[in-house]
Design a protein around this motif. Structure first.
Motif, PDB file in Angstrom:
ATOM      1  N   LEU A   1       0.729  -1.168  -0.077  1.00  0.00           N
ATOM      2  CA  LEU A   1      -0.087   0.064   0.075  1.00  0.00           C
ATOM      3  C   LEU A   1       0.888   1.364   0.070  1.00  0.00           C
ATOM      4  CD1 LEU A   1      -2.787  -0.981   2.267  1.00  0.00           C
ATOM      5  CD2 LEU A   1      -2.942  -0.717  -0.119  1.00  0.00           C
ATOM      6  N   LEU A   2       2.024   1.097   0.794  1.00  0.00           N
ATOM      7  CA  LEU A   2       2.615   2.579   1.060  1.00  0.00           C
ATOM      8  C   LEU A   2       3.593   2.560  -0.750  1.00  0.00           C
ATOM      9  CD1 LEU A   2       4.450   2.337   4.489  1.00  0.00           C
ATOM     10  CD2 LEU A   2       2.846   3.735   3.454  1.00  0.00           C
ATOM     11  N   GLY A   3       3.706   1.429  -1.181  1.00  0.00           N
ATOM     12  CA  GLY A   3       4.344   1.495  -2.353  1.00  0.00           C
ATOM     13  C   GLY A   3       3.605   2.101  -3.517  1.00  0.00           C
ATOM     14  N   PHE A   4       2.211   1.567  -3.493  1.00  0.00           N
ATOM     15  CA  PHE A   4       1.323   1.950  -4.529  1.00  0.00           C
ATOM     16  C   PHE A   4       1.057   3.707  -4.373  1.00  0.00           C
ATOM     17  CE2 PHE A   4       0.399  -2.059  -6.009  1.00  0.00           C
ATOM     18  CZ  PHE A   4      -0.014  -2.114  -7.277  1.00  0.00           C
ATOM     19  N   TYR A   5       1.150   3.975  -2.998  1.00  0.00           N
ATOM     20  CA  TYR A   5       0.731   5.250  -2.679  1.00  0.00           C
ATOM     21  C   TYR A   5       2.009   6.273  -3.144  1.00  0.00           C
ATOM     22  CZ  TYR A   5      -0.050   9.374   0.298  1.00  0.00           C
ATOM     23  OH  TYR A   5      -0.267  10.797   0.676  1.00  0.00           O
ATOM     24  N   TYR A   6       3.018   5.980  -2.808  1.00  0.00           N
ATOM     25  CA  TYR A   6       4.022   6.864  -3.178  1.00  0.00           C
ATOM     26  C   TYR A   6       4.279   6.888  -4.644  1.00  0.00           C
ATOM     27  CZ  TYR A   6       5.242   7.823   1.271  1.00  0.00           C
ATOM     28  OH  TYR A   6       5.149   8.412   2.569  1.00  0.00           O
ATOM     29  N   ILE A   7       4.446   5.518  -5.378  1.00  0.00           N
ATOM     30  CA  ILE A   7       4.474   5.362  -6.943  1.00  0.00           C
ATOM     31  C   ILE A   7       3.431   6.045  -7.684  1.00  0.00           C
ATOM     32  CG2 ILE A   7       4.908   3.759  -8.895  1.00  0.00           C
ATOM     33  CD1 ILE A   7       6.106   1.775  -6.658  1.00  0.00           C
ATOM     34  N   GLY A   8       2.229   5.901  -7.190  1.00  0.00           N
ATOM     35  CA  GLY A   8       0.999   6.310  -7.944  1.00  0.00           C
ATOM     36  C   GLY A   8       1.290   8.201  -8.199  1.00  0.00           C
ATOM     37  N   ALA A   9       1.423   8.481  -6.801  1.00  0.00           N
ATOM     38  CA  ALA A   9       1.603  10.215  -6.835  1.00  0.00           C
ATOM     39  C   ALA A   9       0.487  10.681  -7.269  1.00  0.00           C
ATOM     40  CB  ALA A   9       2.953  10.403  -7.278  1.00  0.00           C
TER      41      ALA A   9
ATOM     42  N   TRP B   1      -3.354   8.860 -12.271  1.00  0.00           N
ATOM     43  CA  TRP B   1      -3.700   7.405 -12.595  1.00  0.00           C
ATOM     44  C   TRP B   1      -2.984   6.737 -13.581  1.00  0.00           C
ATOM     45  CZ3 TRP B   1      -5.264   5.862 -17.750  1.00  0.00           C
ATOM     46  CH2 TRP B   1      -5.316   6.916 -18.638  1.00  0.00           C
ATOM     47  N   LYS B   2      -2.261   7.168 -14.422  1.00  0.00           N
ATOM     48  CA  LYS B   2      -1.652   6.502 -15.391  1.00  0.00           C
ATOM     49  C   LYS B   2      -0.234   5.796 -14.727  1.00  0.00           C
ATOM     50  CE  LYS B   2      -2.315   9.780 -19.229  1.00  0.00           C
ATOM     51  NZ  LYS B   2      -1.635  11.009 -20.101  1.00  0.00           N
ATOM     52  N   THR B   3       0.353   6.512 -13.767  1.00  0.00           N
ATOM     53  CA  THR B   3       1.439   5.979 -13.221  1.00  0.00           C
ATOM     54  C   THR B   3       0.639   4.711 -12.279  1.00  0.00           C
ATOM     55  OG1 THR B   3       1.510   7.545 -11.389  1.00  0.00           O
ATOM     56  CG2 THR B   3       3.130   7.871 -13.106  1.00  0.00           C
ATOM     57  N   MET B   4      -0.276   5.146 -11.701  1.00  0.00           N
ATOM     58  CA  MET B   4      -0.861   3.884 -10.719  1.00  0.00           C
ATOM     59  C   MET B   4      -1.361   2.904 -11.525  1.00  0.00           C
ATOM     60  SD  MET B   4      -2.090   3.366  -7.568  1.00  0.00           S
ATOM     61  CE  MET B   4      -2.228   5.012  -6.699  1.00  0.00           C
ATOM     62  N   LEU B   5      -1.882   2.896 -12.776  1.00  0.00           N
ATOM     63  CA  LEU B   5      -2.301   1.717 -13.637  1.00  0.00           C
ATOM     64  C   LEU B   5      -1.004   0.928 -14.103  1.00  0.00           C
ATOM     65  CD1 LEU B   5      -4.517   0.424 -15.183  1.00  0.00           C
ATOM     66  CD2 LEU B   5      -4.223   2.041 -17.026  1.00  0.00           C
ATOM     67  N   THR B   6       0.174   1.842 -14.336  1.00  0.00           N
ATOM     68  CA  THR B   6       1.283   1.260 -14.978  1.00  0.00           C
ATOM     69  C   THR B   6       1.935   0.511 -13.667  1.00  0.00           C
ATOM     70  OG1 THR B   6       1.760   2.933 -16.395  1.00  0.00           O
ATOM     71  CG2 THR B   6       3.544   1.607 -15.794  1.00  0.00           C
ATOM     72  N   CYS B   7       1.706   0.942 -12.533  1.00  0.00           N
ATOM     73  CA  CYS B   7       2.381   0.321 -11.411  1.00  0.00           C
ATOM     74  C   CYS B   7       1.401  -1.116 -11.044  1.00  0.00           C
ATOM     75  CB  CYS B   7       2.175   1.227  -9.955  1.00  0.00           C
ATOM     76  SG  CYS B   7       3.015   0.490  -8.598  1.00  0.00           S
ATOM     77  N   ALA B   8       0.139  -1.047 -11.327  1.00  0.00           N
ATOM     78  CA  ALA B   8      -0.770  -2.116 -11.114  1.00  0.00           C
ATOM     79  C   ALA B   8      -0.264  -3.337 -12.241  1.00  0.00           C
ATOM     80  CB  ALA B   8      -2.084  -1.739 -11.143  1.00  0.00           C
ATOM     81  N   LEU B   9       0.116  -2.882 -13.382  1.00  0.00           N
ATOM     82  CA  LEU B   9       0.278  -3.614 -14.470  1.00  0.00           C
ATOM     83  C   LEU B   9       1.795  -4.471 -14.071  1.00  0.00           C
ATOM     84  CD1 LEU B   9       0.333  -4.788 -17.342  1.00  0.00           C
ATOM     85  CD2 LEU B   9       1.628  -2.940 -18.203  1.00  0.00           C
ATOM     86  N   GLY B  10       2.799  -3.547 -13.431  1.00  0.00           N
ATOM     87  CA  GLY B  10       4.233  -3.978 -13.015  1.00  0.00           C
ATOM     88  C   GLY B  10       3.833  -5.067 -11.892  1.00  0.00           C
ATOM     89  N   PHE B  11       2.909  -4.975 -10.921  1.00  0.00           N
ATOM     90  CA  PHE B  11       2.546  -5.717  -9.929  1.00  0.00           C
ATOM     91  C   PHE B  11       2.112  -7.029 -10.279  1.00  0.00           C
ATOM     92  CE2 PHE B  11      -0.109  -6.985  -6.387  1.00  0.00           C
ATOM     93  CZ  PHE B  11       0.525  -7.043  -5.465  1.00  0.00           C
ATOM     94  N   TRP B  12       1.004  -7.097 -11.513  1.00  0.00           N
ATOM     95  CA  TRP B  12       0.773  -8.162 -12.118  1.00  0.00           C
ATOM     96  C   TRP B  12       1.822  -9.160 -12.614  1.00  0.00           C
ATOM     97  CZ3 TRP B  12       0.460  -9.995 -17.213  1.00  0.00           C
ATOM     98  CH2 TRP B  12      -0.555 -10.979 -17.551  1.00  0.00           C
ATOM     99  N   ILE B  13       2.847  -8.154 -13.372  1.00  0.00           N
ATOM    100  CA  ILE B  13       4.030  -8.883 -13.738  1.00  0.00           C
ATOM    101  C   ILE B  13       4.601  -9.745 -12.584  1.00  0.00           C
ATOM    102  CG2 ILE B  13       6.016  -8.656 -15.261  1.00  0.00           C
ATOM    103  CD1 ILE B  13       4.533  -6.410 -16.811  1.00  0.00           C
ATOM    104  N   GLY B  14       4.896  -8.922 -11.727  1.00  0.00           N
ATOM    105  CA  GLY B  14       5.780  -9.527 -10.570  1.00  0.00           C
ATOM    106  C   GLY B  14       5.047 -10.640  -9.998  1.00  0.00           C
ATOM    107  N   ARG B  15       3.671 -10.773 -10.086  1.00  0.00           N
ATOM    108  CA  ARG B  15       2.988 -11.954  -9.705  1.00  0.00           C
ATOM    109  C   ARG B  15       3.136 -13.172 -10.703  1.00  0.00           C
ATOM    110  NH1 ARG B  15      -1.498 -14.491 -11.190  1.00  0.00           N
ATOM    111  NH2 ARG B  15      -2.673 -15.693  -9.845  1.00  0.00           N
ATOM    112  N   MET B  16       3.299 -12.865 -11.822  1.00  0.00           N
ATOM    113  CA  MET B  16       3.601 -13.915 -12.668  1.00  0.00           C
ATOM    114  C   MET B  16       5.112 -14.422 -12.544  1.00  0.00           C
ATOM    115  SD  MET B  16       0.848 -14.458 -14.733  1.00  0.00           S
ATOM    116  CE  MET B  16      -0.406 -14.197 -13.463  1.00  0.00           C
TER     117      MET B  16
END
Length: 107
Positions: free
Chosen positions: A57-65, A68-83
C-alpha cells in the motif's frame, strides 16, 4: 509534461510495480512454506499479511503519486511481478520434486 519525462516516469512505475509484486507474492510463497514448519502458524500468517499489505500500500501510494497513469502502470507491474513469482516458484518446486521421482524410478 515532456514525452521523455512521461515515458521515464511510467517505466519507473512499471519497475516499481514489478518489485512490489515480487515482494508481495514472494513473501506469500515464503510464508506458506514457513507455516508448515511453524509452531504457531497463525502468528506467521498474520504478521506476514500485515507487513506485505503495508509495503504494498505504501509503495502504490508513493509510486502512484496522484496520477492514474502511473497507478495503472504500477498495477500492471504488480501483475507482472505476480507472474514472475508464480512461474519461478513453480520451477523451483518442480526441481525440488524431480530428483525424488528419478530416485524412485531407479530403485
Amino acid at each position: 509534461m515532456n514525452l521523455m519525462t512521461n515515458f521515464s516516469l511510467l517505466t519507473l512505475a512499471l519497475i516499481g510495480g514489478i518489485v512490489l509484486g515480487v515482494l508481495f507474492f514472494g513473501g506469500l510463497w515464503a510464508t506458506v512454506r514457513m507455516v508448515t514448519k511453524a509452531k504457531v502458524p497463525a502468528i506467521w500468517l498474520l504478521t506476514s499479511l500485515l507487513i506485505r499489505f503495508l509495503i504494498t500500500l505504501l509503495g502504490f501510494y508513493y509510486i502512484g503519486a496522484g496520477s492514474w497513469k502511473t497507478m495503472l502502470t504500477c498495477a500492471l507491474g504488480f501483475w507482472i511481478g505476480r507472474m514472475i513469482v508464480f512461474y519461478s516458484s513453480k520451477q523451483l518446486e518442480l526441481k525440488r520434486i524431480e530428483p525424488g521421482k528419478e530416485e524412485r524410478n531407479e530403485a
